[in-house]
Design a protein around this motif. Structure first.
Motif, PDB file in Angstrom:
ATOM      1  N   ARG A  82       0.814  -1.223   0.000  1.00 54.15           N
ATOM      2  CA  ARG A  82       0.000   0.000   0.000  1.00 54.15           C
ATOM      3  C   ARG A  82       0.845   1.271   0.000  1.00 54.15           C
ATOM      4  O   ARG A  82       0.542   2.247   0.695  1.00 54.15           O
ATOM      5  CB  ARG A  82      -0.967   0.005   1.191  1.00 54.15           C
ATOM      6  CG  ARG A  82      -1.916  -1.181   1.187  1.00 54.15           C
ATOM      7  CD  ARG A  82      -2.968  -1.076   2.268  1.00 54.15           C
ATOM      8  NE  ARG A  82      -3.921  -2.191   2.179  1.00 54.15           N
ATOM      9  CZ  ARG A  82      -5.020  -2.285   2.907  1.00 54.15           C
ATOM     10  NH1 ARG A  82      -5.315  -1.330   3.783  1.00 54.15           N
ATOM     11  NH2 ARG A  82      -5.830  -3.312   2.768  1.00 54.15           N
ATOM     12  N   ALA A  83       1.902   1.250  -0.772  1.00 57.01           N
ATOM     13  CA  ALA A  83       2.759   2.426  -0.899  1.00 57.01           C
ATOM     14  C   ALA A  83       1.949   3.602  -1.434  1.00 57.01           C
ATOM     15  O   ALA A  83       1.084   3.441  -2.290  1.00 57.01           O
ATOM     16  CB  ALA A  83       3.921   2.124  -1.832  1.00 57.01           C
ATOM     17  N   ASP A  84       2.253   4.788  -0.925  1.00 59.47           N
ATOM     18  CA  ASP A  84       1.429   5.950  -1.262  1.00 59.47           C
ATOM     19  C   ASP A  84       1.971   6.686  -2.494  1.00 59.47           C
ATOM     20  O   ASP A  84       2.139   7.896  -2.481  1.00 59.47           O
ATOM     21  CB  ASP A  84       1.311   6.900  -0.068  1.00 59.47           C
ATOM     22  CG  ASP A  84       2.640   7.564   0.297  1.00 59.47           C
ATOM     23  OD1 ASP A  84       3.697   6.988  -0.013  1.00 59.47           O
ATOM     24  OD2 ASP A  84       2.612   8.649   0.901  1.00 59.47           O
ATOM     25  N   TYR A  85       2.241   5.954  -3.560  1.00 52.40           N
ATOM     26  CA  TYR A  85       2.629   6.622  -4.806  1.00 52.40           C
ATOM     27  C   TYR A  85       1.421   7.349  -5.386  1.00 52.40           C
ATOM     28  O   TYR A  85       0.304   6.845  -5.381  1.00 52.40           O
ATOM     29  CB  TYR A  85       3.163   5.607  -5.811  1.00 52.40           C
ATOM     30  CG  TYR A  85       4.530   5.076  -5.445  1.00 52.40           C
ATOM     31  CD1 TYR A  85       5.656   5.888  -5.536  1.00 52.40           C
ATOM     32  CD2 TYR A  85       4.690   3.777  -4.985  1.00 52.40           C
ATOM     33  CE1 TYR A  85       6.900   5.416  -5.193  1.00 52.40           C
ATOM     34  CE2 TYR A  85       5.941   3.290  -4.641  1.00 52.40           C
ATOM     35  CZ  TYR A  85       7.047   4.116  -4.743  1.00 52.40           C
ATOM     36  OH  TYR A  85       8.286   3.645  -4.387  1.00 52.40           O
ATOM     37  N   ASP A  86       1.688   8.554  -5.912  1.00 52.38           N
ATOM     38  CA  ASP A  86       0.620   9.350  -6.504  1.00 52.38           C
ATOM     39  C   ASP A  86       0.334   8.922  -7.938  1.00 52.38           C
ATOM     40  O   ASP A  86      -0.787   9.085  -8.426  1.00 52.38           O
ATOM     41  CB  ASP A  86       0.996  10.829  -6.473  1.00 52.38           C
ATOM     42  CG  ASP A  86       1.326  11.294  -5.059  1.00 52.38           C
ATOM     43  OD1 ASP A  86       0.497  11.048  -4.157  1.00 52.38           O
ATOM     44  OD2 ASP A  86       2.414  11.870  -4.852  1.00 52.38           O
ATOM     45  N   LEU A  87       1.352   8.410  -8.609  1.00 52.18           N
ATOM     46  CA  LEU A  87       1.206   7.913  -9.971  1.00 52.18           C
ATOM     47  C   LEU A  87       2.046   6.651 -10.130  1.00 52.18           C
ATOM     48  O   LEU A  87       3.129   6.533  -9.555  1.00 52.18           O
ATOM     49  CB  LEU A  87       1.686   8.949 -10.996  1.00 52.18           C
ATOM     50  CG  LEU A  87       0.830  10.204 -11.180  1.00 52.18           C
ATOM     51  CD1 LEU A  87       1.604  11.266 -11.953  1.00 52.18           C
ATOM     52  CD2 LEU A  87      -0.468   9.868 -11.911  1.00 52.18           C
ATOM     53  N   ALA A  88       1.552   5.719 -10.916  1.00 50.48           N
ATOM     54  CA  ALA A  88       2.323   4.559 -11.319  1.00 50.48           C
ATOM     55  C   ALA A  88       2.214   4.432 -12.831  1.00 50.48           C
ATOM     56  O   ALA A  88       1.286   4.979 -13.446  1.00 50.48           O
ATOM     57  CB  ALA A  88       1.820   3.290 -10.627  1.00 50.48           C
ATOM     58  N   LEU A  89       3.159   3.717 -13.418  1.00 50.58           N
ATOM     59  CA  LEU A  89       3.216   3.624 -14.879  1.00 50.58           C
ATOM     60  C   LEU A  89       3.319   2.157 -15.312  1.00 50.58           C
ATOM     61  O   LEU A  89       4.362   1.689 -15.750  1.00 50.58           O
ATOM     62  CB  LEU A  89       4.405   4.431 -15.407  1.00 50.58           C
ATOM     63  CG  LEU A  89       4.572   4.634 -16.905  1.00 50.58           C
ATOM     64  CD1 LEU A  89       3.283   5.078 -17.554  1.00 50.58           C
ATOM     65  CD2 LEU A  89       5.688   5.629 -17.185  1.00 50.58           C
ATOM     66  N   PRO A  90       2.216   1.406 -15.190  1.00 48.22           N
ATOM     67  CA  PRO A  90       2.214   0.000 -15.597  1.00 48.22           C
ATOM     68  C   PRO A  90       1.843  -0.176 -17.064  1.00 48.22           C
ATOM     69  O   PRO A  90       1.397   0.762 -17.732  1.00 48.22           O
ATOM     70  CB  PRO A  90       1.132  -0.599 -14.698  1.00 48.22           C
ATOM     71  CG  PRO A  90       0.148   0.518 -14.566  1.00 48.22           C
ATOM     72  CD  PRO A  90       0.963   1.799 -14.545  1.00 48.22           C
ATOM     73  N   SER A  91       2.009  -1.394 -17.547  1.00 50.06           N
ATOM     74  CA  SER A  91       1.524  -1.755 -18.870  1.00 50.06           C
ATOM     75  C   SER A  91       0.042  -2.090 -18.813  1.00 50.06           C
ATOM     76  O   SER A  91      -0.543  -2.254 -17.741  1.00 50.06           O
ATOM     77  CB  SER A  91       2.311  -2.947 -19.408  1.00 50.06           C
ATOM     78  OG  SER A  91       3.665  -2.585 -19.647  1.00 50.06           O
ATOM     79  N   ASP A  92      -0.549  -2.226 -19.986  1.00 47.62           N
ATOM     80  CA  ASP A  92      -1.992  -2.361 -20.119  1.00 47.62           C
ATOM     81  C   ASP A  92      -2.585  -3.502 -19.295  1.00 47.62           C
ATOM     82  O   ASP A  92      -3.598  -3.331 -18.612  1.00 47.62           O
ATOM     83  CB  ASP A  92      -2.377  -2.531 -21.588  1.00 47.62           C
ATOM     84  CG  ASP A  92      -1.376  -3.361 -22.386  1.00 47.62           C
ATOM     85  OD1 ASP A  92      -0.661  -4.190 -21.778  1.00 47.62           O
ATOM     86  OD2 ASP A  92      -1.312  -3.185 -23.612  1.00 47.62           O
ATOM     87  N   TYR A  93      -1.954  -4.680 -19.330  1.00 45.00           N
ATOM     88  CA  TYR A  93      -2.537  -5.820 -18.621  1.00 45.00           C
ATOM     89  C   TYR A  93      -2.562  -5.606 -17.121  1.00 45.00           C
ATOM     90  O   TYR A  93      -3.424  -6.129 -16.417  1.00 45.00           O
ATOM     91  CB  TYR A  93      -1.779  -7.115 -18.956  1.00 45.00           C
ATOM     92  CG  TYR A  93      -0.347  -7.161 -18.466  1.00 45.00           C
ATOM     93  CD1 TYR A  93      -0.036  -7.681 -17.218  1.00 45.00           C
ATOM     94  CD2 TYR A  93       0.689  -6.697 -19.257  1.00 45.00           C
ATOM     95  CE1 TYR A  93       1.272  -7.724 -16.768  1.00 45.00           C
ATOM     96  CE2 TYR A  93       1.996  -6.737 -18.825  1.00 45.00           C
ATOM     97  CZ  TYR A  93       2.286  -7.250 -17.579  1.00 45.00           C
ATOM     98  OH  TYR A  93       3.588  -7.293 -17.130  1.00 45.00           O
ATOM     99  N   TYR A  94      -1.610  -4.804 -16.615  1.00 44.99           N
ATOM    100  CA  TYR A  94      -1.615  -4.548 -15.183  1.00 44.99           C
ATOM    101  C   TYR A  94      -2.600  -3.444 -14.823  1.00 44.99           C
ATOM    102  O   TYR A  94      -3.107  -3.399 -13.701  1.00 44.99           O
ATOM    103  CB  TYR A  94      -0.220  -4.221 -14.675  1.00 44.99           C
ATOM    104  CG  TYR A  94       0.003  -4.761 -13.282  1.00 44.99           C
ATOM    105  CD1 TYR A  94       0.395  -6.076 -13.086  1.00 44.99           C
ATOM    106  CD2 TYR A  94      -0.240  -3.972 -12.162  1.00 44.99           C
ATOM    107  CE1 TYR A  94       0.561  -6.588 -11.815  1.00 44.99           C
ATOM    108  CE2 TYR A  94      -0.081  -4.480 -10.892  1.00 44.99           C
ATOM    109  CZ  TYR A  94       0.322  -5.782 -10.729  1.00 44.99           C
ATOM    110  OH  TYR A  94       0.468  -6.291  -9.462  1.00 44.99           O
ATOM    111  N   VAL A  95      -2.886  -2.557 -15.763  1.00 45.23           N
ATOM    112  CA  VAL A  95      -3.990  -1.612 -15.563  1.00 45.23           C
ATOM    113  C   VAL A  95      -5.276  -2.405 -15.358  1.00 45.23           C
ATOM    114  O   VAL A  95      -6.067  -2.126 -14.442  1.00 45.23           O
ATOM    115  CB  VAL A  95      -4.126  -0.657 -16.762  1.00 45.23           C
ATOM    116  CG1 VAL A  95      -5.396   0.181 -16.629  1.00 45.23           C
ATOM    117  CG2 VAL A  95      -2.902   0.243 -16.875  1.00 45.23           C
ATOM    118  N   GLU A  96      -5.497  -3.397 -16.207  1.00 46.24           N
ATOM    119  CA  GLU A  96      -6.675  -4.248 -16.090  1.00 46.24           C
ATOM    120  C   GLU A  96      -6.740  -4.896 -14.711  1.00 46.24           C
ATOM    121  O   GLU A  96      -7.798  -4.911 -14.061  1.00 46.24           O
ATOM    122  CB  GLU A  96      -6.647  -5.326 -17.172  1.00 46.24           C
ATOM    123  CG  GLU A  96      -7.827  -6.277 -17.151  1.00 46.24           C
ATOM    124  CD  GLU A  96      -7.724  -7.351 -18.220  1.00 46.24           C
ATOM    125  OE1 GLU A  96      -8.754  -8.021 -18.450  1.00 46.24           O
ATOM    126  OE2 GLU A  96      -6.637  -7.538 -18.816  1.00 46.24           O
TER     127      GLU A  96
END
Length: 407
Positions: A82-96
């Motif tokens: 539960r790290a409090d990152y404000d933005l992350a930059l994953p690939s599409d399948y991980y967005v899903e």
């Protein structure tokens, strides 16, 4: 790396948290924390955002970036810790995956009129309502090959998997999804050929057959992929972690054919800077192809994790990164192309003008290079989109860890 981990552990103990290495006692209202792949976000863009943000709000902001090597590390940092990152930059399948698990906040920005329509359509596979992700960079995976060594143009995954003339002259990514999926596509080549009338008609039947492979983690398919990858090991020169593209570009490698992301291929085909900061002339003997059986087109997207502490700054950064000039700077830094329409169109015009001035004998090379960076409809039709494997992901990871000596 060991020194980095030792320093990180010490800092973690001082901060009293396992969530992140940055921000001991920092005022989070003055900090935007991003979790992204290394060397993917331009320092110039980050600096410009800090200035723009203060101009817009009257408040200072510091962009703090932590990096991951594989998208799956997001699971540890955000899904588990539960790290409090404000933005992350994953690939599409991980967005899903993150949407399905309720791990994302809405971005607050409507990108449907900002991003090129074909890439909105692609992104809807992972984010149907386009509420939780902002596309950042797209690319493909296929084969990069050294024409001066092969003596012929490559068209098929057989160049990687079949041995024969390419024995001991290939490289495969030490990346579970790319290695597994390329093996699946190779194993399904007869069915894909039938669905495309011998790889001449990449219509709906073919696209359905190819896309089905991106969700196939059945025991039988995983076992078949294991057999294909294990057979390949005997003639692999090197499992690619990072440096294969540089060794091929320098011409000092025995590798003839390599599974490669388009951004890495494009980086060393043109003039480039290596990991030591040395400038090099691009290698025009290197070519890139989406094999006739099919490949992958991916979209890396910004998302706002549900544990973000500075959501307002995150949403402003998303607005900023979609501005044309910033999207162009991002593309030039990342070695990939932004799907932001205005940036894409300007970059396409720029690259096309450069290609028009090339010598006649290099025309075919430049046509290939342009289609790699700006894939046309026919090329995109040969590409599937990665999907979340769900609870069966461990089956694929276990198999790959057994096969790949550096996994």
């Amino acid at each position: 790396m060991k020194k980095l981990l030792t320093w990180a552990l010490a800092l973690t103990l001082m901060c009293g948290t396992v969530a992140t290495f940055t921000g001991c006692g920092a005022d989070r209202s003055e900090q935007l924390k991003i979790y992204a792949p290394g060397e993917y976000i331009s320092p110039e863009v980050k600096d410009a955002f800090e200035t723009w943000y203060e101009d817009q709000t009257g408040n200072p902001i510091e962009v703090v970036e932590d990096n991951f090597d594989t998208v799956e590390e997001i699971m540890t940092q955000i899904e588990m810790d539960r790290a409090d990152y404000d933005l992350a930059l994953p690939s599409d399948y991980y967005v899903e995956r993150m949407i399905d698990k309720g791990l994302l906040l809405e971005t607050g920005i409507d990108v449907t009129d900002i991003i090129k329509p074909e890439y909105i359509e692609q992104s809807r596979v992972s984010d149907p309502e386009m509420k939780y992700s902002v596309p950042y960079m797209y690319g493909t995976f296929g084969i990069m090959y050294d024409y001066s060594k092969t003596g012929e143009h490559i068209t098929s995954w057989q160049a990687i998997f079949a041995g024969g003339d390419y024995e001991k002259k290939s490289s495969t990514k030490a990346s579970v999804r790319e290695a597994y999926t390329s093996a699946l596509i190779y194993n399904a080549r007869d069915a894909l050929s039938a669905a495309s009338d011998g790889f001449t008609d990449y219509g709906a039947d073919y696209q359905a057959a190819l896309q089905a492979l991106y969700s196939d983690v059945s025991e039988a398919s995983v076992a078949a992929a294991r057999t294909t990858l294990e057979a390949q090991r005997s003639y692999i020169v090197k499992w690619d972690e990072e440096d294969v593209k540089f060794s091929m570009a320098g011409g000092n490698s025995d590798i003839e054919v390599a599974l490669m992301w388009s951004c890495d291929a494009g980086y060393v085909m043109n003039d480039y800077e290596d990991d030591n900061g040395e400038e090099h002339t691009g290698n025009r003997n290197l070519w890139y192809v989406i094999p006739e059986e099919g490949g992958n087109i991916y979209m890396d997207c910004f998302v706002i994790p549900k544990y973000a502490a500075n959501v307002d700054a995150a949403r402003m950064f998303l607005q900023f990164i979609c501005m044309k000039d910033n999207a162009i700077l991002s593309s030039e830094w990342a070695g990939a192309i932004s799907p932001v329409s205005e940036a894409y169109d300007e970059l396409y015009a720029q690259y096309t003008a450069e290609a028009a001035e090339a010598p006649a004998e290099q025309k075919d090379w430049y046509d290939m290079y342009l289609d790699m960076l700006f894939p046309g409809a026919e090329t995109r039709a040969r590409c599937g989109i990665m999907r979340d494997y769900g609870d069966d992901e461990s089956r694929v990871i276990t198999m790959f860890n057994d096969v790949c000596p550096v996994a």
